[in-house]
Design a protein around this motif. Sequence first.
Motif, PDB file in Angstrom:
ATOM      1  N   SER A  10     -12.390 -15.932   4.366  1.00 35.88           N
ATOM      2  CA  SER A  10     -12.226 -14.824   4.997  1.00 35.88           C
ATOM      3  C   SER A  10     -11.844 -14.705   6.467  1.00 35.88           C
ATOM      4  O   SER A  10     -12.372 -15.485   7.271  1.00 35.88           O
ATOM      5  CB  SER A  10     -13.540 -13.926   4.915  1.00 35.88           C
ATOM      6  N   GLU A  33     -10.435 -10.613   3.195  1.00 38.94           N
ATOM      7  CA  GLU A  33     -11.802 -10.800   2.937  1.00 38.94           C
ATOM      8  C   GLU A  33     -11.905 -11.211   1.283  1.00 38.94           C
ATOM      9  O   GLU A  33     -11.497 -10.522   0.557  1.00 38.94           O
ATOM     10  CB  GLU A  33     -12.460  -9.499   2.979  1.00 38.94           C
ATOM     11  N   VAL A  43     -12.913 -10.740  -5.708  1.00 40.64           N
ATOM     12  CA  VAL A  43     -12.234  -9.646  -5.261  1.00 40.64           C
ATOM     13  C   VAL A  43     -11.422 -10.162  -3.893  1.00 40.64           C
ATOM     14  O   VAL A  43     -12.311 -10.557  -2.896  1.00 40.64           O
ATOM     15  CB  VAL A  43     -13.079  -8.436  -5.021  1.00 40.64           C
ATOM     16  N   LYS A  45      -9.739  -8.324  -0.599  1.00 36.82           N
ATOM     17  CA  LYS A  45      -9.219  -7.097   0.103  1.00 36.82           C
ATOM     18  C   LYS A  45      -8.646  -7.286   1.295  1.00 36.82           C
ATOM     19  O   LYS A  45      -9.193  -8.335   1.865  1.00 36.82           O
ATOM     20  CB  LYS A  45     -10.543  -6.113   0.197  1.00 36.82           C
ATOM     21  N   GLU A  47      -5.817  -6.113   5.001  1.00 41.86           N
ATOM     22  CA  GLU A  47      -4.948  -5.256   5.499  1.00 41.86           C
ATOM     23  C   GLU A  47      -3.919  -6.175   6.559  1.00 41.86           C
ATOM     24  O   GLU A  47      -4.390  -7.228   6.626  1.00 41.86           O
ATOM     25  CB  GLU A  47      -5.402  -4.210   6.390  1.00 41.86           C
ATOM     26  N   ASN A  56      -2.302  -2.130   3.216  1.00 42.84           N
ATOM     27  CA  ASN A  56      -3.509  -2.671   2.755  1.00 42.84           C
ATOM     28  C   ASN A  56      -3.390  -3.559   1.529  1.00 42.84           C
ATOM     29  O   ASN A  56      -2.199  -3.042   0.737  1.00 42.84           O
ATOM     30  CB  ASN A  56      -4.460  -1.288   2.471  1.00 42.84           C
ATOM     31  N   HIS A  58      -5.215  -5.215  -2.195  1.00 49.03           N
ATOM     32  CA  HIS A  58      -6.436  -5.436  -2.940  1.00 49.03           C
ATOM     33  C   HIS A  58      -5.975  -6.309  -4.105  1.00 49.03           C
ATOM     34  O   HIS A  58      -4.727  -5.966  -4.810  1.00 49.03           O
ATOM     35  CB  HIS A  58      -6.953  -4.099  -3.497  1.00 49.03           C
ATOM     36  N   TRP A  60      -7.446 -10.074  -6.984  1.00 50.13           N
ATOM     37  CA  TRP A  60      -8.701 -10.804  -7.274  1.00 50.13           C
ATOM     38  C   TRP A  60      -8.049 -12.246  -6.990  1.00 50.13           C
ATOM     39  O   TRP A  60      -6.918 -12.600  -6.826  1.00 50.13           O
ATOM     40  CB  TRP A  60      -8.662 -10.392  -8.790  1.00 50.13           C
ATOM     41  N   TRP A  70      -2.530  -9.941  -5.993  1.00 43.81           N
ATOM     42  CA  TRP A  70      -2.840  -8.654  -5.391  1.00 43.81           C
ATOM     43  C   TRP A  70      -1.854  -7.859  -5.066  1.00 43.81           C
ATOM     44  O   TRP A  70      -0.506  -8.253  -5.450  1.00 43.81           O
ATOM     45  CB  TRP A  70      -3.576  -9.314  -3.838  1.00 43.81           C
ATOM     46  N   LYS A  72      -0.040  -5.444  -2.409  1.00 40.53           N
ATOM     47  CA  LYS A  72       0.157  -4.823  -1.008  1.00 40.53           C
ATOM     48  C   LYS A  72       1.020  -3.637  -0.971  1.00 40.53           C
ATOM     49  O   LYS A  72       2.052  -3.231  -1.476  1.00 40.53           O
ATOM     50  CB  LYS A  72       0.891  -5.859  -0.003  1.00 40.53           C
TER      51      LYS A  72
END
Length: 153
Positions: A10, A33, A43, A45, A47, A56, A58, A60, A70, A72
Amino acid sequence: MTATNENWISGEWTGFFLEKHHGKRAWMHLYLEFDPSGKPVGVIKGEGTDYVGPWNLHGWFQPDSTACEWTKQYVGKHRVHYAGQCGEKGIVGTWNIGSGWLTGPFHIWPRAWGDLDEAYLSEELRNSVPTEGRPRIHIGSGSDSVMKPAFAD
């Protein structure tokens, strides 16, 4: 190759993606992260920003494996799907928009691994940036240097 939790770092990341219509790498600056608490799937996450604008993300990842994906989402714009493998040189894979009508390779790594930054930027200064195909890094020095793939076939 098996990834370990130490590969899912992270914090600040950097890297690029390639587009067929551009002759240069599109550099990205990311903050990611990785939350492994949802084992077997964690997960992602984050930006970041690139030449298109801020976004941003999100998705896995598999903490005990190499796989990750993910989406974007650019602020007020389109989405880009990323699928990659995590290993010793960061995360490499492919991105696509829509049903793959626009696609290309990408390579990202923790910003603390500055040696990759230096290798890619040195390559750009020598005007040897690939206009298509996979990301490449420069290994060695002087006239005897060799271009090696950033990731294995």
